[in-house]
Design a protein around this motif. Structure first.
Motif, PDB file in Angstrom:
ATOM      1  N   CYS A 194      -8.137   5.512  -2.782  1.00 59.34           N
ATOM      2  CA  CYS A 194      -8.391   4.197  -3.370  1.00 59.34           C
ATOM      3  C   CYS A 194      -9.092   4.384  -4.703  1.00 59.34           C
ATOM      4  O   CYS A 194      -9.585   5.471  -5.011  1.00 59.34           O
TER       5      CYS A 194
ATOM      6  N   HIS B  21       0.681   6.509  -0.820  1.00 54.90           N
ATOM      7  CA  HIS B  21       0.248   5.452   0.106  1.00 54.90           C
ATOM      8  C   HIS B  21      -0.609   4.435  -0.648  1.00 54.90           C
ATOM      9  O   HIS B  21      -0.443   3.224  -0.504  1.00 54.90           O
ATOM     10  N   MET B  22      -1.531   4.965  -1.504  1.00 53.25           N
ATOM     11  CA  MET B  22      -2.395   4.048  -2.261  1.00 53.25           C
ATOM     12  C   MET B  22      -1.571   3.175  -3.209  1.00 53.25           C
ATOM     13  O   MET B  22      -1.778   1.963  -3.292  1.00 53.25           O
TER      14      MET B  22
ATOM     15  N   VAL C 123      -6.850  -1.448   0.139  1.00 58.58           N
ATOM     16  CA  VAL C 123      -6.374  -0.203   0.753  1.00 58.58           C
ATOM     17  C   VAL C 123      -7.012  -0.034   2.130  1.00 58.58           C
ATOM     18  O   VAL C 123      -6.336   0.349   3.098  1.00 58.58           O
TER      19      VAL C 123
ATOM     20  N   ILE D 245     -10.126   7.576   4.003  1.00 60.73           N
ATOM     21  CA  ILE D 245      -9.849   7.036   2.665  1.00 60.73           C
ATOM     22  C   ILE D 245     -10.737   7.756   1.669  1.00 60.73           C
ATOM     23  O   ILE D 245     -11.967   7.746   1.790  1.00 60.73           O
TER      24      ILE D 245
ATOM     25  N   ASP E 238      -5.696  10.034   4.575  1.00 63.90           N
ATOM     26  CA  ASP E 238      -4.556   9.169   4.903  1.00 63.90           C
ATOM     27  C   ASP E 238      -4.113   8.422   3.662  1.00 63.90           C
ATOM     28  O   ASP E 238      -2.951   8.127   3.472  1.00 63.90           O
ATOM     29  N   THR E 239      -5.103   8.060   2.859  1.00 66.88           N
ATOM     30  CA  THR E 239      -4.795   7.339   1.631  1.00 66.88           C
ATOM     31  C   THR E 239      -5.954   7.518   0.647  1.00 66.88           C
ATOM     32  O   THR E 239      -6.981   8.092   0.976  1.00 66.88           O
TER      33      THR E 239
ATOM     34  N   ALA F 176      -0.945  10.860   0.113  1.00 66.07           N
ATOM     35  CA  ALA F 176      -2.071   9.915   0.017  1.00 66.07           C
ATOM     36  C   ALA F 176      -2.002   9.103  -1.282  1.00 66.07           C
ATOM     37  O   ALA F 176      -2.279   7.904  -1.293  1.00 66.07           O
TER      38      ALA F 176
END
Ligand code: 13P
Ligand code: SF4
Length: 304
Positions: free
Chosen positions: A126, A298-299, A134, A109, A123-124, A295
């Motif tokens: 925040c 995804h967030m 998240v 993250i 992956d993501t 990413a």
């Protein structure tokens, strides 16, 4: 003769442009912005600007880059190209790749305050407004979290996962200026005030304050609070933003000197010139932008 504000308004119409600005922008920029917000609100807004041809982004580099990642076919300009967030540059791509090799089972993250070259391996992402949510959205028990160590600690105390900070001491030089003694002094001076700080402050400062919130969170909290006085522990122009949105509250800075220098590089003249010249443009290599989009999306999905 037209004022500079009138020139900006005319150019905006002529170019079908929108001005997005972060809450730390100086008063004169806040006044001409079409949309003001924290990092998350700016990302969401950037994902919704289908009807505009040109975006003028008054913030720092990673914010404008995220707008570009979300709108690769739109022209994103930043009034001063030197407006970088030093924290975002504390986690170079190679260092993240090395950390991933050392922790192959960990999820990754990254704070949105990171460079796009690193974001493409996350992956993501925040922001300080959604970091806990998240983190909970990923299936991993171990999380590589960077670059902000303080936000990582803030998350660690609220989730049942192991947060591995990467790099070891990523930080914001502005929020590092706050100390527990500043909180104690303000408590004595304003005993009725609610003391709020940003999660980029160190753990001791966070623990000494009454609330720890993103800049957008501060705004919502104060709007809903019955309290009349607040001490604000973040960049100084957050007070400008709160004052214009919620008049009638008494606001005191935790520290007068908490100034993000690069946020202040944008001026009305540079905004006008950016509109007129449609430059300087914020771009990224196509592959980096495409890979980072996963990413970012995804967030956005996880923070709904
Ligand atoms: P926010 O997302 O809370 O606006 O914070 C961004 C930032 O850079 C704080 O220093
Ligand atoms: Fe970066 Fe700190 Fe400025 Fe925020 S306040 S943009 S984290 S340098």
């Amino acid at each position: 003769m037209a004022t500079i504000q009138e020139e900006i308004k005319e150019l905006k119409e002529e170019k079908n442009a929108i001005i997005l600005a972060h809450n730390y922008q100086p008063k004169e920029i806040q006044e001409i912005a079409d949309f003001l917000g924290d990092s998350l609100e700016l990302c969401i807004k950037a994902s919704e600007i289908d009807d505009k041809d040109l975006v003028v982004f008054c913030g720092v580099d990673f914010m404008a880059e995220t707008a570009h990642i979300l709108n690769p076919d739109k022209k994103i300009v930043i009034p001063d190209l030197e407006a970088e967030c030093p924290m975002a540059h504390m986690l170079p791509e190679e260092e993240l790749l090395k950390a991933k090799e050392e922790h192959p089972d960990a999820g990754v993250i990254l704070y949105v305050n990171s460079i796009a070259e690193a974001k493409q391996h996350a992956d993501t992402l925040c922001t300080s407004a959604n970091a806990v949510k998240v983190t909970e959205s990923l299936p991993h028990d171990e999380i590589l979290f960077g670059p902000d160590k303080n936000l990582g600690t803030h998350v660690q105390e609220r989730v049942d996962k192991k947060i591995i900070p990467t790099p070891k001491d990523g930080h914001c030089y502005v929020h590092r200026l706050f100390h527990v003694e500043d909180v104690e002094l303000k408590r004595e001076e304003y005993p009725n005030a609610v003391i709020i700080c940003h999660p980029e402050c160190n753990k001791e400062v966070q623990d000494a304050c009454d609330e720890v919130l993103s800049t957008g969170g501060m705004l919502r909290f104060i709007a809903e609070s019955d309290a009349e006085e607040f001490v604000i522990g973040t960049e100084i122009d957050m007070i400008t933003r709160i004052n214009s949105e919620i008049p009638g509250k008494k606001l005191y800075p935790l520290l007068e000197g908490a100034i993000c220098k690069t946020m202040k590089l944008h001026t009305l003249e540079k905004v006008r010139d950016a509109l007129k010249n449609e430059a300087p443009e914020v771009t990224l290599p196509e592959e980096v932008a495409q890979k980072s989009l996963k990413a970012v999306n995804h967030m956005l999905e996880a923070s709904k």
